[in-house]
Design a protein around this motif. Structure first.
Motif, PDB file in Angstrom:
ATOM      1  N   LEU A 152       0.850  -1.183   0.000  1.00 41.16           N
ATOM      2  CA  LEU A 152       0.000   0.000   0.000  1.00 41.16           C
ATOM      3  C   LEU A 152       0.887   1.235   0.000  1.00 41.16           C
ATOM      4  CD1 LEU A 152      -2.685   1.605   0.334  1.00 41.16           C
ATOM      5  CD2 LEU A 152      -2.298   1.461   2.810  1.00 41.16           C
ATOM      6  N   ILE A 153       0.635   2.129  -0.957  1.00 39.47           N
ATOM      7  CA  ILE A 153       1.282   3.440  -0.949  1.00 39.47           C
ATOM      8  C   ILE A 153       0.160   4.472  -1.005  1.00 39.47           C
ATOM      9  CG2 ILE A 153       2.890   5.004  -2.067  1.00 39.47           C
ATOM     10  CD1 ILE A 153       4.285   2.623  -3.296  1.00 39.47           C
ATOM     11  N   ALA A 154       0.103   5.331   0.006  1.00 37.00           N
ATOM     12  CA  ALA A 154      -0.918   6.367   0.054  1.00 37.00           C
ATOM     13  C   ALA A 154      -0.245   7.710   0.289  1.00 37.00           C
ATOM     14  CB  ALA A 154      -1.916   6.070   1.172  1.00 37.00           C
ATOM     15  N   THR A 155      -0.792   8.764  -0.315  1.00 31.96           N
ATOM     16  CA  THR A 155      -0.162  10.076  -0.216  1.00 31.96           C
ATOM     17  C   THR A 155      -1.189  11.173  -0.394  1.00 31.96           C
ATOM     18  OG1 THR A 155       1.805  11.317  -0.927  1.00 31.96           O
ATOM     19  CG2 THR A 155       0.440  10.363  -2.672  1.00 31.96           C
ATOM     20  N   GLY A 156      -0.796  12.389  -0.015  1.00 30.68           N
ATOM     21  CA  GLY A 156      -1.622  13.554  -0.258  1.00 30.68           C
ATOM     22  C   GLY A 156      -1.203  14.241  -1.541  1.00 30.68           C
ATOM     23  N   ASP A 157      -2.080  15.076  -2.085  1.00 29.09           N
ATOM     24  CA  ASP A 157      -1.766  15.834  -3.300  1.00 29.09           C
ATOM     25  C   ASP A 157      -2.310  17.254  -3.141  1.00 29.09           C
ATOM     26  OD1 ASP A 157      -1.013  16.606  -5.810  1.00 29.09           O
ATOM     27  OD2 ASP A 157      -2.726  15.681  -6.805  1.00 29.09           O
ATOM     28  N   PRO A 158      -1.408  18.237  -3.048  1.00 30.25           N
ATOM     29  CA  PRO A 158       0.049  18.062  -3.032  1.00 30.25           C
ATOM     30  C   PRO A 158       0.535  17.725  -1.622  1.00 30.25           C
ATOM     31  CG  PRO A 158      -0.492  20.379  -2.915  1.00 30.25           C
ATOM     32  CD  PRO A 158      -1.809  19.653  -3.036  1.00 30.25           C
ATOM     33  N   ASP A 159       1.664  17.022  -1.555  1.00 34.57           N
ATOM     34  CA  ASP A 159       2.326  16.792  -0.278  1.00 34.57           C
ATOM     35  C   ASP A 159       3.587  17.656  -0.254  1.00 34.57           C
ATOM     36  OD1 ASP A 159       2.584  14.806   2.209  1.00 34.57           O
ATOM     37  OD2 ASP A 159       4.574  15.125   1.346  1.00 34.57           O
ATOM     38  N   PRO A 160       3.896  18.298   0.875  1.00 26.22           N
ATOM     39  CA  PRO A 160       5.039  19.207   0.907  1.00 26.22           C
ATOM     40  C   PRO A 160       6.395  18.528   0.731  1.00 26.22           C
ATOM     41  CG  PRO A 160       4.115  18.940   3.111  1.00 26.22           C
ATOM     42  CD  PRO A 160       3.153  18.299   2.155  1.00 26.22           C
ATOM     43  N   ILE A 185      -4.518   8.423  -3.482  1.00 26.81           N
ATOM     44  CA  ILE A 185      -4.139   9.839  -3.380  1.00 26.81           C
ATOM     45  C   ILE A 185      -5.294  10.581  -2.715  1.00 26.81           C
ATOM     46  CG2 ILE A 185      -3.566  11.936  -4.631  1.00 26.81           C
ATOM     47  CD1 ILE A 185      -2.490  10.314  -6.878  1.00 26.81           C
ATOM     48  N   TYR A 186      -4.958  11.426  -1.747  1.00 29.36           N
ATOM     49  CA  TYR A 186      -5.973  12.202  -1.040  1.00 29.36           C
ATOM     50  C   TYR A 186      -5.745  13.692  -1.313  1.00 29.36           C
ATOM     51  CZ  TYR A 186      -6.764   7.773   1.247  1.00 29.36           C
ATOM     52  OH  TYR A 186      -7.036   6.446   1.483  1.00 29.36           O
ATOM     53  N   PRO A 187      -6.552  14.304  -2.172  1.00 33.57           N
ATOM     54  CA  PRO A 187      -6.369  15.732  -2.487  1.00 33.57           C
ATOM     55  C   PRO A 187      -6.482  16.598  -1.232  1.00 33.57           C
ATOM     56  CG  PRO A 187      -7.865  14.698  -4.068  1.00 33.57           C
ATOM     57  CD  PRO A 187      -7.638  13.704  -2.976  1.00 33.57           C
ATOM     58  N   GLY A 188      -5.501  17.473  -1.069  1.00 32.81           N
ATOM     59  CA  GLY A 188      -5.545  18.425   0.020  1.00 32.81           C
ATOM     60  C   GLY A 188      -5.262  17.870   1.400  1.00 32.81           C
ATOM     61  N   ARG A 189      -4.897  16.597   1.493  1.00 34.89           N
ATOM     62  CA  ARG A 189      -4.639  16.013   2.808  1.00 34.89           C
ATOM     63  C   ARG A 189      -3.355  16.560   3.420  1.00 34.89           C
ATOM     64  NH1 ARG A 189      -1.566  10.826   3.238  1.00 34.89           N
ATOM     65  NH2 ARG A 189      -0.076  12.519   3.316  1.00 34.89           N
ATOM     66  N   GLN A 190      -3.370  16.793   4.700  1.00 31.89           N
ATOM     67  CA  GLN A 190      -2.165  17.245   5.406  1.00 31.89           C
ATOM     68  C   GLN A 190      -1.114  16.125   5.412  1.00 31.89           C
ATOM     69  OE1 GLN A 190      -1.989  20.538   6.819  1.00 31.89           O
ATOM     70  NE2 GLN A 190      -3.802  20.660   5.511  1.00 31.89           N
ATOM     71  N   HIS A 191       0.097  16.472   5.821  1.00 36.59           N
ATOM     72  CA  HIS A 191       1.191  15.493   5.883  1.00 36.59           C
ATOM     73  C   HIS A 191       1.022  14.668   7.160  1.00 36.59           C
ATOM     74  CE1 HIS A 191       5.055  13.881   4.690  1.00 36.59           C
ATOM     75  NE2 HIS A 191       5.517  14.066   5.915  1.00 36.59           N
ATOM     76  N   THR A 192       0.133  13.685   7.070  1.00 40.08           N
ATOM     77  CA  THR A 192      -0.245  12.897   8.238  1.00 40.08           C
ATOM     78  C   THR A 192      -0.749  11.541   7.756  1.00 40.08           C
ATOM     79  OG1 THR A 192      -1.595  12.922  10.253  1.00 40.08           O
ATOM     80  CG2 THR A 192      -2.606  13.811   8.256  1.00 40.08           C
ATOM     81  N   ILE A 193      -1.241  10.732   8.654  1.00 45.20           N
ATOM     82  CA  ILE A 193      -1.834   9.437   8.291  1.00 45.20           C
ATOM     83  C   ILE A 193      -3.328   9.517   8.594  1.00 45.20           C
ATOM     84  CG2 ILE A 193      -1.869   6.950   8.716  1.00 45.20           C
ATOM     85  CD1 ILE A 193       1.045   7.216   9.700  1.00 45.20           C
ATOM     86  N   SER A 194      -4.144   9.337   7.562  1.00 43.72           N
ATOM     87  CA  SER A 194      -5.589   9.469   7.731  1.00 43.72           C
ATOM     88  C   SER A 194      -6.231   8.133   8.106  1.00 43.72           C
ATOM     89  CB  SER A 194      -6.226   9.982   6.441  1.00 43.72           C
ATOM     90  OG  SER A 194      -6.142   8.985   5.429  1.00 43.72           O
ATOM     91  N   SER A 195      -7.437   8.219   8.636  1.00 39.52           N
ATOM     92  CA  SER A 195      -8.160   6.994   9.000  1.00 39.52           C
ATOM     93  C   SER A 195      -8.457   6.148   7.765  1.00 39.52           C
ATOM     94  CB  SER A 195      -9.447   7.338   9.734  1.00 39.52           C
ATOM     95  OG  SER A 195     -10.279   8.155   8.937  1.00 39.52           O
ATOM     96  N   GLN A 196      -8.672   6.812   6.611  1.00 41.68           N
ATOM     97  CA  GLN A 196      -8.909   6.041   5.379  1.00 41.68           C
ATOM     98  C   GLN A 196      -7.692   5.197   5.013  1.00 41.68           C
ATOM     99  OE1 GLN A 196      -9.509   9.400   5.738  1.00 41.68           O
ATOM    100  NE2 GLN A 196     -10.944  10.121   4.161  1.00 41.68           N
ATOM    101  N   GLU A 197      -6.506   5.761   5.218  1.00 39.18           N
ATOM    102  CA  GLU A 197      -5.276   5.021   4.905  1.00 39.18           C
ATOM    103  C   GLU A 197      -5.112   3.819   5.834  1.00 39.18           C
ATOM    104  OE1 GLU A 197      -1.786   7.817   3.972  1.00 39.18           O
ATOM    105  OE2 GLU A 197      -3.345   9.119   4.769  1.00 39.18           O
ATOM    106  N   ILE A 198      -5.453   4.011   7.096  1.00 37.67           N
ATOM    107  CA  ILE A 198      -5.399   2.904   8.050  1.00 37.67           C
ATOM    108  C   ILE A 198      -6.338   1.783   7.585  1.00 37.67           C
ATOM    109  CG2 ILE A 198      -5.978   2.201  10.402  1.00 37.67           C
ATOM    110  CD1 ILE A 198      -3.393   3.795  10.312  1.00 37.67           C
TER     111      ILE A 198
END
Length: 208
Positions: A152-160, A185-198
């Motif tokens: 699993l690879i998950a990321t935000g867009d954009p990520d800093p 890819i989660y648009p606008g997600r902060q540089h963190t781990i979201s519950s969806q990714e878990i």
């Protein structure tokens, strides 16, 4: 300064009783305790947990997309530390197909880099916001066959810190090495781990 000492926090099931193990790699500025705290939400209650501690809370000094030479000797030291830890886990009777990896940010990059350089059938690989390391990725660096290992690879867009383009390039290499990649890819997600990714990690990698 950046030679990593073998400081590893252990948690979860005792190694003599566990049938599975997970190597968890924290991000820059994070700690082994931080990444282990994910045990509350990840389906790893049946695993021996290992979380190495980076010297000065950083696995390597510069961006993961800097030239590899700039991140030496820290990067090689970190990769060697993981390699020794995996060898120790195998020596304790847990085969590679029952060894899992999870990392966040810098730890996710290191997770992908180690496993791609040492590809085989692992239990599964979770990269919360990461990609393969280096200014340019050279496929000669990556050896082996993942043989269907779930990734699993998950990321935000954009990520800093981690461009989506690098994530996609990394996935292409992993898939050519026969990894079974789930990508989000989660648009606008902060540089963190979201519950969806878990939830995705539990469903696609950890089998919950």
């Amino acid at each position: 300064m950046y030679t990593h000492s073998k400081q590893i926090i252990k948690d979860g099931v005792a190694i003599g009783e566990a049938k599975k193990a997970i190597v968890m790699l924290h991000g820059r500025g994070g700690s082994a305790e931080d990444i282990i705290s994910l045990k509350r939400v990840l389906n790893i209650s049946d695993m021996a947990i290992y979380a190495p501690k980076a010297t000065n809370n950083s696995w390597y000094p510069y961006s993961f997309m800097a030239p590899v030479a700039q991140n030496q000797p820290a990067l090689d030291s970190a990769l060697a530390l993981i390699g020794q830890l995996v060898a120790d886990i195998e020596a304790d009777g847990i085969a590679a197909e029952n060894i899992y990896f999870a990392g966040f940010s810098q730890g996710a990059c290191l997770t992908l880099e180690y496993t791609a350089r040492n590809a085989k059938r692992y239990g599964g690989i979770i990269a919360f916001t990461g990609g393969l390391v280096g200014e340019e990725m050279t496929e000669e660096s990556y050896q082996g066959d993942f043989a269907g290992t779930p990734v699993l690879i998950a990321t935000g867009d954009p990520d800093p810190h981690v461009p989506v383009s690098r994530v996609k390039e990394s996935i292409a290499i992993l898939e050519r090495m026969n990894a079974f990649v789930t990508f989000a890819i989660y648009p606008g997600r902060q540089h963190t781990i979201s519950s969806q990714e878990i939830q995705l990690a539990n469903k696609h990698v950890l089998g919950a």
